[in-house]
Scaffold this active site. Structure first.
Site, mmCIF file in Angstrom:
data_model
loop_
_atom_site.group_PDB
_atom_site.id
_atom_site.type_symbol
_atom_site.label_atom_id
_atom_site.label_comp_id
_atom_site.label_asym_id
_atom_site.label_seq_id
_atom_site.Cartn_x
_atom_site.Cartn_y
_atom_site.Cartn_z
ATOM 1 N N ASN A 63 23.405 -37.237 19.043
ATOM 2 C CA ASN A 63 22.375 -36.456 18.341
ATOM 3 C C ASN A 63 21.996 -35.197 19.117
ATOM 4 O OD1 ASN A 63 22.402 -38.337 16.346
ATOM 5 N ND2 ASN A 63 20.326 -39.077 16.652
ATOM 6 N N ASP B 250 0.857 -1.179 0.000
ATOM 7 C CA ASP B 250 0.000 0.000 0.000
ATOM 8 C C ASP B 250 0.897 1.234 0.000
ATOM 9 O OD1 ASP B 250 -2.229 1.587 0.126
ATOM 10 O OD2 ASP B 250 -2.487 1.383 2.287
ATOM 11 N N ASP C 17 -4.564 -3.362 5.581
ATOM 12 C CA ASP C 17 -4.916 -2.919 6.931
ATOM 13 C C ASP C 17 -6.393 -3.068 7.258
ATOM 14 O OD1 ASP C 17 -5.899 -0.976 5.284
ATOM 15 O OD2 ASP C 17 -4.636 0.652 6.041
ATOM 16 N N ASP D 83 -9.319 -6.315 3.267
ATOM 17 C CA ASP D 83 -8.024 -6.763 2.758
ATOM 18 C C ASP D 83 -7.722 -8.198 3.171
ATOM 19 O OD1 ASP D 83 -7.386 -4.375 1.523
ATOM 20 O OD2 ASP D 83 -6.498 -3.529 3.332
#
Length: 892
Positions: free
Chosen positions: A727, A326, A633, A637
């Site tokens: 390990n 934006d 926002d 959206d």
């Protein structure tokens, strides 16, 4: 009740058992218990117990738990407890990181609890918005966020920005009268104000009709939370890899078990051997270290103002090829600023310290124009006298920009109103495209207004230049009224066009002195003062971030609801594209899907687009093979944020629903933060790749040792407990160190990786095999040398295997560090240095400390043998160093 908009004020108050004075505090407390707090609930948040449980549902972990239970059944309690302890440790680490990430998001949502003005028992008081209940009467004005769904009782020039809910880009004019129509859509219910929308103009009073999840915003939040999250490509590939390795481990264990039984070996002993092979194959630390690496990267991002909501999405950032951003607040400062004042005889640029003044006549003309913009204004500006230069503005961004410009010349609305108050007004409307205020002098006016000192009243008008010039007969030149000829009109038109082409928003200003004979139509026969241009300036740091994007092979794309010329001007200033041509939302409506895909391949700027258009753009980019990061926002959206590979919500201006739909939240709403997050994403993926190569190569070496050792008479090369320890040190400590390596120089000068190719390439698998075979060959050579079939109780050979594998993986980890600096550099990653030292000390401690060596079934090695083991392990460094040299030669 869906028809609140059709009810009269009396019917509304009766239905909600309220009055013009509001409800009582006692009634409010009862309703708070009945309706609950006025906030959106996070239905998607997992409980801590569920988070903990999910850590133990991975296939690799389940196999190890099964092996531990079988060991316990066979009386091998030490091995069983050790296996379960390691599994529990990794599970708790994974749980801790996920729980921390969830809490960080919850903390963000609770950062600001707004207060509202509520009328109760006839007294107006401020309360936290969460305490609002149906029946409350709320007062609000420009700049306020509507705290709940309200039915408007009073409306004074009220405009509300509803883009977050309906997608309508322009503020909506609001009324308080009933609307007698059925089944009106949300956008047409103009006597309702919705939770989460913003008052952009005027003021009003509303009756609370719905709170929390019962609001329109809450209903959408429920829909969004129902959408299931999918795994990222890397996460899916790691799941497949883990299941494949688990399957290989089980098959190898069964083969060895059956072979031993056929040869006549005792089945408990062969079961122990089979468990050892399974432990050697299964990278039990993989899920935990991946989670920890992602979480550490997430913490680093948080320091750079990017909150990662979903840890697996961190790696996707490294694959981003397009960032759709934006404009307002993200690429720009979200602060409209006057940049130029164009008067008939002067064009005056705006400077950061004020307006550049040439001479006294210029100053007088300028101050008059600024005074007109300050007087014909509904915004407010408060100056902190203890902190000069700091201003608190409230109102429409365009109007506040005019007040700030006036303040630069010490022209303040509150000062002018003391001697030149507003006595009437004609509010702005979308048809006239202008507003006017009428003032009357009650005292001595400043010098720049002295010529209207004795006027009965004065009209000041501002609006769209074409609208203002159309009602003017004269123009103000050198402090005199002169006829507005066609030449002057053309000059004003050219100035307006010139500024508009630069992406500047332009307003025209005019005035008129009224007397008793000419009061019927104040907006008539005005004198044109001049033009003011303003723009939301680009953020200073964004230009460098855009350049960084391009160097990294990432295409920045601007998507905004603003005017195409404004969008193009900002794009040029930030160097999005040398000659960007803004594609409008109107154009998007006219083209088909294939045409949009073609268009999206070359378009850098989209303007006047709706949230629905954002979704179309994201889909078009994804269908052409791009990995898309998308900012947003508003509530509308959310679909685009969900659809994007990385949804980025605004932390300051974003709605809670947008944040919930997003993978990442920008705490500063800054485009540069997205680029920084992409860089961190690349660093994290590089570190994950290092760890996977490190872990798998080491496991290949251990498996080969376990499979080939019986051919040399050594039935169990390493016991389960010894393998688990190795390990833990390698996949755990050393893996954690590799996961925290800093960014390599030039990491943002590489193209984005293809997420479909997975973490490792064919060349990587060849390297894995080479390193794994080298570890096995070196270790088995030593084991054969030290193994004495005549003395099976002498476990020196097994201790040499244990020590050499550990040292080999230490040197393997050192060699796998960055190509950009020396692998022995101590200061580029202090944690890695500490981890290497700790691993060596722990390995030596297990061999020499009495209770530890007996617990692990080891024997102390003479110093000479330990040194041999250390030197043998260092050969792995040379093997990888040769490959590094070949890689550098290939890049040169």
């Amino acid at each position: 009740m869906e028809s609140w908009y059709a009810s009269t004020t009396e019917e509304l108050l009766m239905a909600l058992h309220s009055s013009a004075k509001g409800i009582s505090e006692e009634e409010a407390n009862l309703r708070l218990q009945q309706y609950g707090a006025n906030k959106l609930t996070d239905s998607k948040r997992k409980s801590p117990l569920k988070m903990l449980f999910q850590q133990f549902t991975e296939v690799m972990v389940l196999i190890l738990i099964a092996a531990a239970l079988l060991s316990l059944f066979l009386g091998k309690s030490t091995e069983a407890i050790a296996i379960l302890a390691i599994v529990l440790l990794f599970g708790l680490l994974g749980f801790f990181q996920e729980y921390q990430a969830e809490n960080a998001m919850a903390a963000l949502n609770q950062m600001v609890v707004p207060t509202v003005r509520v009328r109760r028992n006839g007294i107006v008081r401020e309360l936290p918005a969460t305490e609002l209940v149906p029946g409350d009467i709320v007062e609000f004005e420009a700049g306020n966020v509507i705290p709940a769904d309200l039915r408007l009782l009073e409306s004074f020039n009220l405009k509300i920005q509803e883009a977050a809910l309906t997608g309508e880009s322009e503020p909506v004019d609001k009324i308080s009268e009933p609307i007698i129509e059925e089944n009106l859509p949300l956008g047409d219910r103009t006597n309702l104000a919705y939770m989460g929308t913003i008052v952009s103009y005027g003021r009003g009073t509303g009756l609370t009709v719905a709170t929390g999840m019962a609001t329109e915003l809450g209903k959408i939040a429920n829909l969004i939370s129902a959408v299931k999250n999918t795994k990222t490509p890397l996460q899916e590939k790691l799941d497949k890899l883990g299941k494949l390795l688990a399957l290989v481990g089980v098959i190898a264990a069964l083969v060895i078990f059956m072979a031993g039984i056929i040869k006549g070996e005792a089945w408990p002993e062969m079961f122990l051997t089979a468990v050892s092979v399974a432990v050697a194959v299964i990278p039990e630390g993989l899920p935990a270290v991946v989670t920890i690496t992602l979480a550490i990267g997430g913490q680093r991002m948080l320091k750079r103002n990017a909150l990662i909501r979903k840890l697996p999405a961190v790696e996707t950032l490294g694959s981003v090829t397009v960032i759709c951003s934006d404009k307002t607040g993200t690429l720009t400062q979200n602060k409209m600023t006057v940049t130029v004042v164009d008067l008939p005889e002067y064009t005056i640029p705006f400077k950061s310290s004020g307006l550049e003044i040439v001479n006294q006549p210029t100053a007088a003309a300028l101050d008059f124009a600024l005074a007109a913009s300050v007087l014909c204004n509904d915004a407010t500006l408060e100056v902190d006298t203890n902190n000069p230069g700091s201003e608190k503005v409230l109102g429409d961004p365009t109007e506040t920009a005019l007040l700030v410009a006036g303040a630069k010349r010490n022209i303040y609305k509150q000062d002018l109103y003391q001697t030149f108050p507003r006595v009437n007004e004609i509010p702005f409307d979308s048809v006239r495209k202008r507003m006017s205020t009428i003032h009357c002098a009650t005292g001595n006016l400043p010098a720049y207004l002295s010529f209207v000192q004795n006027a009965d009243r004065v009209v000041f008008t501002k609006g769209a230049p074409d609208s203002v010039i159309a009602i003017c007969e004269c123009i103000w030149v050198n402090n005199n009224r002169v006829p507005l000829t066609d030449e002057w009109k053309e000059k004003v038109k050219q100035a307006n066009t010139r500024l508009a082409q630069q992406g500047i928003r332009v307003l025209g200003f005019a005035f008129r002195v009224l007397n008793e004979e000419n009061t019927t139509d104040p907006e008539k026969a005005l004198t044109f003062i001049g033009l003011m241009g303003m723009i939301d300036p680009p953020r200073l740091e964004v230009k460098a971030a855009v350049a960084k994007c391009k160097a990294a092979g990432i295409r920045p794309v601007m998507i905004t609801g603003d005017h195409p010329l404004t969008a193009a001007a900002i794009a040029i200033a930030l160097k999005f594209d040398p000659q960007p041509e803004a594609v409008s939302g109107e154009m998007l409506q006219k083209i088909n899907e294939n045409e949009l895909q073609t268009l999206s391949a070359k378009t850098a700027v989209y303007a006047r687009v709706s949230p629905e258009d954002k979704l179309k753009i994201v889909e078009a980019l994804q269908k052409t093979g791009h990995v898309v990061a998308m900012t947003g926002d508003g509530v509308n959206d959310s679909p685009a944020l969900k659809k994007a590979d990385i949804g980025v919500a605004m932390g300051i201006t974003g709605t809670d629903v947008a944040k919930e739909a997003a993978d990442m939240v920008l705490l500063d709403d800054n485009f540069s933060t997205i680029v920084a997050a992409v860089e961190e994403g690349r660093v994290i993926f590089t570190n994950l790749r290092r760890f996977i190569k490190f872990s798998l190569a080491g496991n290949i070496g251990k498996v080969i040792i376990m499979l080939l050792a019986p051919f040399f008479g050594m039935t169990i090369a390493l016991r389960p407990l010894q393998l688990l320890w190795l390990n833990l040190l390698t996949d755990g400590l050393l893996g954690l160190g590799l996961g925290t390596e800093p960014a390599e120089e030039g990491i943002m000068n590489r193209p984005p990786r293809n997420p479909e190719k997975g973490a490792l390439s064919k060349t990587d698998f060849l390297q894995l095999g080479t390193v794994g075979i080298a570890i096995a060959a070196i270790t088995l050579s030593l084991a054969v040398f030290y193994y004495n079939p005549q003395q099976p109780e002498d476990l020196t050979w097994q201790t040499m295997i244990f020590a050499t594998v550990g040292f080999a993986q230490v040197f393997q980890a050192i060699a796998l560090r960055s190509f950009a600096y020396s692998p022995f550099s101590l200061f580029t990653n202090p944690l890695m240095t500490m981890v290497v030292i700790s691993t060596i000390l722990l390995q030596v401690a297990v061999i020499y400390i009495p209770f530890m060596k007996s617990f692990f079934g080891l024997v102390p090695l003479p110093a000479k043998d330990l040194l041999i083991s250390l030197v043998a392990g260092s050969i792995i460094f040379l093997v990888i160093a040769l490959d590094r040299k070949r890689h550098r030669r290939k890049l040169a």
